[in-house]
Design a protein around this motif. Structure first.
Motif, PDB file in Angstrom:
ATOM      1  N   LYS A   1       0.834  -1.202   0.000  1.00 50.94           N
ATOM      2  CA  LYS A   1       0.000   0.000   0.000  1.00 50.94           C
ATOM      3  C   LYS A   1       0.868   1.251   0.000  1.00 50.94           C
ATOM      4  N   ASP A   2       0.649   2.117  -0.984  1.00 47.90           N
ATOM      5  CA  ASP A   2       1.511   3.280  -1.200  1.00 47.90           C
ATOM      6  C   ASP A   2       1.637   4.166   0.037  1.00 47.90           C
ATOM      7  N   GLU A   3       0.496   4.481   0.679  1.00 52.06           N
ATOM      8  CA  GLU A   3       0.530   5.400   1.814  1.00 52.06           C
ATOM      9  C   GLU A   3       1.362   4.843   2.967  1.00 52.06           C
ATOM     10  N   ILE A   4       1.382   3.541   3.104  1.00 55.93           N
ATOM     11  CA  ILE A   4       2.152   2.901   4.174  1.00 55.93           C
ATOM     12  C   ILE A   4       3.627   2.867   3.809  1.00 55.93           C
ATOM     13  N   LEU A   5       3.921   2.537   2.570  1.00 55.06           N
ATOM     14  CA  LEU A   5       5.314   2.480   2.120  1.00 55.06           C
ATOM     15  C   LEU A   5       6.011   3.822   2.278  1.00 55.06           C
ATOM     16  N   GLU A   6       5.271   4.911   2.063  1.00 55.83           N
ATOM     17  CA  GLU A   6       5.853   6.252   2.162  1.00 55.83           C
ATOM     18  C   GLU A   6       6.280   6.604   3.579  1.00 55.83           C
ATOM     19  N   LEU A   7       5.784   5.870   4.571  1.00 60.11           N
ATOM     20  CA  LEU A   7       6.104   6.159   5.969  1.00 60.11           C
ATOM     21  C   LEU A   7       7.398   5.498   6.429  1.00 60.11           C
ATOM     22  N   GLY A   8       7.950   4.617   5.608  1.00 59.04           N
ATOM     23  CA  GLY A   8       9.144   3.900   6.006  1.00 59.04           C
ATOM     24  C   GLY A   8      10.428   4.659   5.729  1.00 59.04           C
ATOM     25  N   THR A   9      11.442   4.451   6.564  1.00 54.84           N
ATOM     26  CA  THR A   9      12.798   4.914   6.241  1.00 54.84           C
ATOM     27  C   THR A   9      13.303   4.122   5.043  1.00 54.84           C
ATOM     28  N   THR A  10      13.025   2.828   5.078  1.00 52.75           N
ATOM     29  CA  THR A  10      13.289   1.919   3.968  1.00 52.75           C
ATOM     30  C   THR A  10      12.033   1.083   3.767  1.00 52.75           C
ATOM     31  N   SER A  11      11.608   0.930   2.509  1.00 54.12           N
ATOM     32  CA  SER A  11      10.373   0.188   2.253  1.00 54.12           C
ATOM     33  C   SER A  11      10.561  -0.803   1.112  1.00 54.12           C
ATOM     34  N   PHE A  12       9.837  -1.918   1.218  1.00 54.58           N
ATOM     35  CA  PHE A  12       9.849  -2.939   0.176  1.00 54.58           C
ATOM     36  C   PHE A  12       8.410  -3.215  -0.239  1.00 54.58           C
ATOM     37  N   ARG A  13       8.129  -2.997  -1.523  1.00 56.21           N
ATOM     38  CA  ARG A  13       6.772  -3.186  -2.039  1.00 56.21           C
ATOM     39  C   ARG A  13       6.556  -4.647  -2.430  1.00 56.21           C
ATOM     40  N   ILE A  14       5.709  -5.332  -1.664  1.00 58.21           N
ATOM     41  CA  ILE A  14       5.389  -6.711  -2.012  1.00 58.21           C
ATOM     42  C   ILE A  14       4.283  -6.713  -3.062  1.00 58.21           C
ATOM     43  N   PRO A  15       4.140  -7.792  -3.821  1.00 53.48           N
ATOM     44  CA  PRO A  15       3.023  -7.883  -4.775  1.00 53.48           C
ATOM     45  C   PRO A  15       1.682  -7.815  -4.049  1.00 53.48           C
ATOM     46  N   LYS A  16       0.666  -7.300  -4.727  1.00 53.69           N
ATOM     47  CA  LYS A  16      -0.669  -7.239  -4.118  1.00 53.69           C
ATOM     48  C   LYS A  16      -1.229  -8.650  -4.013  1.00 53.69           C
ATOM     49  N   ALA A  17      -1.387  -9.102  -2.796  1.00 48.91           N
ATOM     50  CA  ALA A  17      -1.850 -10.472  -2.566  1.00 48.91           C
ATOM     51  C   ALA A  17      -3.371 -10.547  -2.457  1.00 48.91           C
ATOM     52  N   GLY A  18      -3.977  -9.481  -1.962  1.00 48.72           N
ATOM     53  CA  GLY A  18      -5.426  -9.457  -1.889  1.00 48.72           C
ATOM     54  C   GLY A  18      -6.018 -10.040  -0.636  1.00 48.72           C
ATOM     55  N   SER A  19      -5.215 -10.679   0.195  1.00 46.78           N
ATOM     56  CA  SER A  19      -5.750 -11.241   1.443  1.00 46.78           C
ATOM     57  C   SER A  19      -4.621 -11.579   2.393  1.00 46.78           C
ATOM     58  N   ASP A  20      -4.972 -11.645   3.680  1.00 46.59           N
ATOM     59  CA  ASP A  20      -3.993 -12.049   4.692  1.00 46.59           C
ATOM     60  C   ASP A  20      -3.645 -13.527   4.585  1.00 46.59           C
ATOM     61  N   LEU A  21      -4.438 -14.280   3.861  1.00 50.30           N
ATOM     62  CA  LEU A  21      -4.117 -15.681   3.607  1.00 50.30           C
ATOM     63  C   LEU A  21      -2.856 -15.795   2.752  1.00 50.30           C
ATOM     64  N   LEU A  22      -2.705 -14.890   1.787  1.00 50.45           N
ATOM     65  CA  LEU A  22      -1.625 -14.982   0.800  1.00 50.45           C
ATOM     66  C   LEU A  22      -0.422 -14.097   1.114  1.00 50.45           C
ATOM     67  N   SER A  23      -0.647 -12.921   1.697  1.00 47.56           N
ATOM     68  CA  SER A  23       0.470 -11.994   1.906  1.00 47.56           C
ATOM     69  C   SER A  23       1.599 -12.573   2.746  1.00 47.56           C
ATOM     70  N   PRO A  24       1.345 -13.512   3.690  1.00 52.84           N
ATOM     71  CA  PRO A  24       2.473 -14.078   4.431  1.00 52.84           C
ATOM     72  C   PRO A  24       3.522 -14.750   3.547  1.00 52.84           C
TER      73      PRO A  24
END
Length: 345
Positions: free
Chosen positions: A287-310
């Motif tokens: 999520k862009d707004e969250i990534l912008e808050l990091g000192t360092t950020s890594f954009r993971i692919p959009k998984a669409g659910s907490d089942l898959l994002s892990p």
């Protein structure tokens, strides 16, 4: 190329293979489960396998509503007590299948007529031979001490078991996307290699997440500990608000797994609280707004659910730890004082 990195890259193929290998066994197992009045699930495991079990706990409880307990093998092996397992599904997870304490929990389940399942990477292992059913991760020989492909295949088998048991076709369809999501996650490798250099002198850090990704926070901390010799501690975001937050001071590195999903609101609240305290934030998110808050950020692919994002977060964590180890002049394949097979009882 170090073995750990090779094995990280083998995960898309290993995930596809392990599901195909186990479809028939999962269906047979579910038939048996449907014919029993299963009131609980008990999972026995250690280390990385235990973290896969914690992911499985969240998935089974949220999908089937059946409570899942993480076994304390010492109750049997040290204190000599018995557990009431008759109406339980008992799952033992071990990469090698040689974990003696896990084996004792499976034996205890067998004595009481419970349905027992082993999840291992060896068909001829003691655990595979003892359990009523064996789910074979079929990940190929894992030579690096740091487990990677055996971890994600263990998770994948637990999730697919839950989906078939729940008769949830949509969940099964979602899970079919995992190998491709992991392939896309591997495309971050060059970005991670570059950004990880900032943390080569790090001595300690925290790793935070909530819900299904909490297990990945624990696994991330373990990977950093064993490959980089850094004092990494994992917490659920909900727990970190309490006593542990007092340990945060200026520039303290905190890795936060914050994908879009039900736990995002709590993660975002913690991110702002940490920023106000001056922490150095390393954020894994889609999520862009969250990534912008990091000192360092890594954009993971959009998984669409907490089942898959892990699965995405696990692979980013593996690449982060492997590259950080190399940046510190270490060998992630052979951590000091560790061996591939650890037998505890």
């Amino acid at each position: 190329m170090v073995k750990m990195w090779e094995e990280i890259c083998e995960q898309p193929a290993a995930l596809k293979r392990c599901l195909e290998t186990n479809r028939e066994v999962i269906n047979m197992l579910v038939e048996a489960l449907d014919s029993h009045d299963i009131s609980s699930v008990v999972i026995a495991a250690r280390g990385t396998s235990d973290h896969a079990g914690i992911y499985g706990k969240y998935v089974i409880e949220s999908t089937l509503g059946i409570p899942v307990a993480l076994a304390a093998p010492s109750v049997v092996t040290v204190y000599g007590k018995s557990l009431k397992l008759k109406n339980s599904l008992v799952i033992g997870i071990s990469q090698s299948g040689k974990a003696a304490d896990v084996l004792e929990i499976i034996r205890e389940g067998n004595k009481q007529g419970a349905i027992t399942v082993a999840i291992t990477n060896f068909n001829d292992s003691p655990l595979a031979n003892e359990a009523s059913y064996h789910l074979y991760t079929d990940a190929g020989l894992e030579k690096s001490v740091a487990a990677t492909k055996t971890f994600t295949t263990q998770m994948y088998l637990l999730a697919n078991l839950a989906a078939v048991w729940a008769k949830d076709a949509d969940m099964q369809q979602q899970l079919s996307k995992v190998p491709d999501l992991v392939s896309k996650t591997l495309e971050l490798s060059d970005v991670i290699k570059e950004k990880v250099q900032r943390y080569r002198y790090m001595n300690e850090c925290f790793v935070l997440a909530r819900g299904m990704n909490y297990s990945i926070a624990m696994e991330t901390a373990l990977k950093i500990q064993e490959t980089c010799y850094i004092r990494a501690r994992a917490y659920a975001v909900s727990d970190f608000h309490h006593g542990p937050f007092a340990m945060i001071d200026k520039d303290m590195p905190v890795i936060l797994l914050a994908p879009e999903g039900p736990s995002l609101k709590d993660n975002e609240e913690m991110i702002h609280k940490l920023k106000d305290a001056g922490a150095e934030l390393v954020i894994f998110s889609d999520k862009d707004e969250i990534l912008e808050l990091g000192t360092t950020s890594f954009r993971i692919p959009k998984a669409g659910s907490d089942l898959l994002s892990p699965f995405c977060n696990a692979v980013v964590a593996q690449m982060f730890a492997c590259n950080l180890s190399l940046a510190r002049g270490l060998n992630p394949d052979s951590p000091r004082g560790l061996s591939k097979v650890t037998i505890t009882k």
